[in-house]
Design an enzyme around this catalytic site. Structure first.
Site, PDB file in Angstrom:
ATOM      1  N   THR A   1       0.681  -1.249   0.147  1.00 19.24           N
ATOM      2  CA  THR A   1       0.040   0.211   0.095  1.00 19.24           C
ATOM      3  C   THR A   1       0.838   1.210   0.106  1.00 19.24           C
ATOM      4  O   THR A   1       0.774   2.243  -0.741  1.00 19.24           O
ATOM      5  CB  THR A   1      -0.823  -0.286   1.256  1.00 19.24           C
ATOM      6  OG1 THR A   1      -1.584  -1.283   1.186  1.00 19.24           O
ATOM      7  CG2 THR A   1      -1.901   1.152   1.286  1.00 19.24           C
TER       8      THR A   1
ATOM      9  N   GLU B   1       9.369   9.695   9.189  1.00 19.22           N
ATOM     10  CA  GLU B   1       7.831  10.794   9.466  1.00 19.22           C
ATOM     11  C   GLU B   1       6.504   9.654   9.081  1.00 19.22           C
ATOM     12  O   GLU B   1       5.546   9.503   9.790  1.00 19.22           O
ATOM     13  CB  GLU B   1       7.656  11.691   8.355  1.00 19.22           C
ATOM     14  CG  GLU B   1       6.348  12.566   8.491  1.00 19.22           C
ATOM     15  CD  GLU B   1       6.517  13.436   9.854  1.00 19.22           C
ATOM     16  OE1 GLU B   1       7.340  14.047  10.052  1.00 19.22           O
ATOM     17  OE2 GLU B   1       5.664  13.034  10.641  1.00 19.22           O
TER      18      GLU B   1
ATOM     19  N   VAL C   1       4.392   7.284  12.055  1.00 17.64           N
ATOM     20  CA  VAL C   1       3.491   7.731  13.046  1.00 17.64           C
ATOM     21  C   VAL C   1       2.444   8.371  12.419  1.00 17.64           C
ATOM     22  O   VAL C   1       2.771   9.718  11.945  1.00 17.64           O
ATOM     23  CB  VAL C   1       4.088   8.501  14.223  1.00 17.64           C
ATOM     24  CG1 VAL C   1       3.245   8.967  15.210  1.00 17.64           C
ATOM     25  CG2 VAL C   1       5.251   7.534  15.044  1.00 17.64           C
TER      26      VAL C   1
ATOM     27  N   GLY D   1       0.522   8.623   9.707  1.00 19.30           N
ATOM     28  CA  GLY D   1       0.371   8.530   8.349  1.00 19.30           C
ATOM     29  C   GLY D   1       0.898   9.944   7.931  1.00 19.30           C
ATOM     30  O   GLY D   1       1.941  10.230   7.791  1.00 19.30           O
TER      31      GLY D   1
ATOM     32  N   ILE E   1       0.138  12.988   8.687  1.00 22.78           N
ATOM     33  CA  ILE E   1       0.426  14.171   9.696  1.00 22.78           C
ATOM     34  C   ILE E   1       1.938  14.303   9.967  1.00 22.78           C
ATOM     35  O   ILE E   1       2.528  13.297  10.412  1.00 22.78           O
ATOM     36  CB  ILE E   1      -0.203  13.956  11.264  1.00 22.78           C
ATOM     37  CG1 ILE E   1      -1.767  13.629  10.967  1.00 22.78           C
ATOM     38  CG2 ILE E   1      -0.152  14.977  12.040  1.00 22.78           C
ATOM     39  CD1 ILE E   1      -2.367  13.238  12.308  1.00 22.78           C
TER      40      ILE E   1
ATOM     41  N   GLU F   1      -6.915  -4.408   9.700  1.00 22.55           N
ATOM     42  CA  GLU F   1      -6.491  -5.731   9.383  1.00 22.55           C
ATOM     43  C   GLU F   1      -7.128  -7.044   9.437  1.00 22.55           C
ATOM     44  O   GLU F   1      -8.027  -6.818  10.336  1.00 22.55           O
ATOM     45  CB  GLU F   1      -4.982  -5.882   9.993  1.00 22.55           C
ATOM     46  CG  GLU F   1      -3.981  -4.752  10.243  1.00 22.55           C
ATOM     47  CD  GLU F   1      -3.444  -4.144   8.801  1.00 22.55           C
ATOM     48  OE1 GLU F   1      -3.263  -5.069   7.931  1.00 22.55           O
ATOM     49  OE2 GLU F   1      -3.354  -3.372   8.920  1.00 22.55           O
TER      50      GLU F   1
ATOM     51  N   LYS G   1       3.711   3.547  18.024  1.00 21.39           N
ATOM     52  CA  LYS G   1       3.762   4.783  17.553  1.00 21.39           C
ATOM     53  C   LYS G   1       4.182   6.021  18.826  1.00 21.39           C
ATOM     54  O   LYS G   1       4.785   6.802  18.462  1.00 21.39           O
ATOM     55  CB  LYS G   1       2.518   5.440  17.006  1.00 21.39           C
ATOM     56  CG  LYS G   1       2.200   4.724  15.609  1.00 21.39           C
ATOM     57  CD  LYS G   1       0.910   4.711  15.087  1.00 21.39           C
ATOM     58  CE  LYS G   1       0.456   4.165  13.895  1.00 21.39           C
ATOM     59  NZ  LYS G   1      -1.079   3.863  13.712  1.00 21.39           N
TER      60      LYS G   1
END
Ligand code: HSE
Length: 436
Positions: free
Chosen positions: A14, A130, A133, A135, A137, A191, A206
């Site tokens: 993805t 980056e 954590v 996605g 942001i 998931e 995270k």
């Protein structure tokens, strides 16, 4: 001066597909910002049998990691395959070959971050993460750079979109947990094995990454108290509403004198707190610094393009460092390695919090005074009580909000209360936080 930046991509799921899509759709724009183009030199993927995404040439594909980690045309190795191994060995090998690394691998950073940060600092290469954590942001960059002037005081995060989606469905539509989980699965949010999402483990991964950077301390992942949302009932959500609270799965970190609180659990937060307004699959992190005061970062925490946005943003940052000779400018964990100090993580028994209790009691005179007597004997003071319905001799819920108390005292009191003959089910306890 280099006339292009070469990247080697490990993983074509993805996030990898999102990276390719963004580099293709915004390639010209990124070139205008950077001055040179970014070119994918090689791609390695776990499942070579699957059809390639549109626009990806078969010539780029390799089965040999050395075509990436030892490739002289590759400047930045981008790891988006996930999992612990072989991702860790691939990253270490890239660093040892002097490559800069961008990764979105939160589990790996939570469990082996120290080793990777040390390796990158030792080789003076960049290690950016980056995408690991929340996605899209830019929370890592915010902590590492934008808030670098501050002593970070508190962090409240909604950092798992799947559990936030489930709790939102339960709150807005009155659904049971299992039904809301099935909705999340059918929409492709959770998931197939949703354990990491619903049991708070993904959120703890995270939180470990951001606490490390925010407080300048290594974090032993095993010490993060983690409790998920699978035990939350619609009944408690509706009582929370009566007290003007919402239940959210919060990742919480608080600086105490020479120790820190780091924990993930369902939490009642006031309806009028900004974090309570973050619904559905969205993520948000509410950070308070001593100089800046409260700040809020909000956005999509998962998905090909949001996470791809974070990964490509990192690639551009590292590319700028390469082009301007600034690599290693920012330590991977934000603090200079030699200046980091190990802060003790308080055990959950040591924390002080507000509490919600739901007792299931036999409806008869004297029950409330027995319960409040035990709470009082353990230094727990009651803020308010609701008892709805009347079922003389039958079971009724008795709901209480307690003032600040130490968790150890709460556990001892509940153990004693749950042994009373008038208590017919295990008492439900949910921590309450005003978010300040
Ligand atoms: N499974 C995560 C979530 C997304 O539900 O937020 C990837 O970190």
């Amino acid at each position: 001066m280099k006339d292009k930046i070469g990247i080697g991509l490990i993983g074509l799921g993805t996030v990898g597909s999102g990276v390719i899509d963004i580099l293709s759709r915004n390639g010209e724009l990124i070139k205008r910002r950077l001055g040179v183009p970014i070119e994918i030199k090689k791609i390695l993927r776990k499942n070579p049998g699957k059809p390639l995404p549109a626009g990806v040439s078969g010539d780029l594909m390799t089965m040999d990691i050395k075509d990436i980690t030892e490739n002289p045309t590759v400047d930045i190795v981008v790891e988006v395959m996930g999992g612990l191994e072989p991702a860790k060995s691939y990253i270490l090998s890239a660093i040892n070959n002097g490559k800069h690394v961008v990764t979105a691998n939160k589990a790996l950073l939570a469990l082996s971050g120290e080793e990777l940060y040390h390796a990158a600092s030792g080789r003076n290469v960049d290690l950016y993460f980056e995408g690991s954590v929340c996605g899209g942001i830019p929370i890592i960059k915010a902590i590492r750079e934008g808030l670098a002037a501050n002593r970070i005081e508190t962090i409240y995060g909604i950092v798992n979109g799947t559990s936030n989606f489930i709790l939102t469905k339960m709150t807005m539509e009155g659904k049971e947990f299992g039904e809301a989980l099935r909705d999340a699965q059918s929409l492709g949010y959770a998931e197939a094995d949703p354990t990491f999402d619903i049991e708070g483990i993904d959120a703890a991964h995270k939180l470990s990454v951001i606490v490390n950077m925010a407080f300048g301390t290594p974090v032993d992942f095993k010490e993060i108290y983690t409790e998920g949302i699978s035990g939350i009932l619609p009944l408690d959500i509706s009582y929370a509403k009566e007290f003007n609270y919402k239940i959210k799965l919060l990742a919480i970190a608080k600086m105490k004198d020479d120790s820190i609180e780091v924990r993930v659990h369902p939490t009642m937060v006031p309806n009028n707190h900004l974090i309570a307004t973050v619904d559905g699959i969205f993520n948000a992190v509410y950070i308070t610094g001593d100089a800046v005061g409260p700040t809020l970062f909000y956005g999509r925490g998962a998905g090909d393009l949001p996470t791809g946005s974070a990964v490509v943003g990192d690639i551009i940052d590292v590319a700028r460092n390469i082009l301007n000779g600034g690599c290693g400018r920012i330590p991977p964990a934000s603090f200079k390695e030699e200046n980091r100090t190990l802060l003790r993580i308080l055990s959950i028994d040591e924390i002080i919090s507000l509490y919600y209790f739901r007792f299931t009691v036999i409806d008869k005179p004297g029950v409330l005074s027995r319960i409040s007597g035990i709470l009082g004997a353990h230094n727990i003071s009651i803020a308010s009580v609701i008892q709805k319905g009347r079922k003389e001799g039958g079971n009724v819920p008795l709901v209480m909000m307690a003032h600040e108390a130490r968790e150890r005292d709460v556990k001892s009191a509940l153990k004693e209360i749950d042994r009373l003959p008038v208590i017919s089910e295990k008492t439900v306890m949910i921590r309450v936080d005003e978010g300040r």
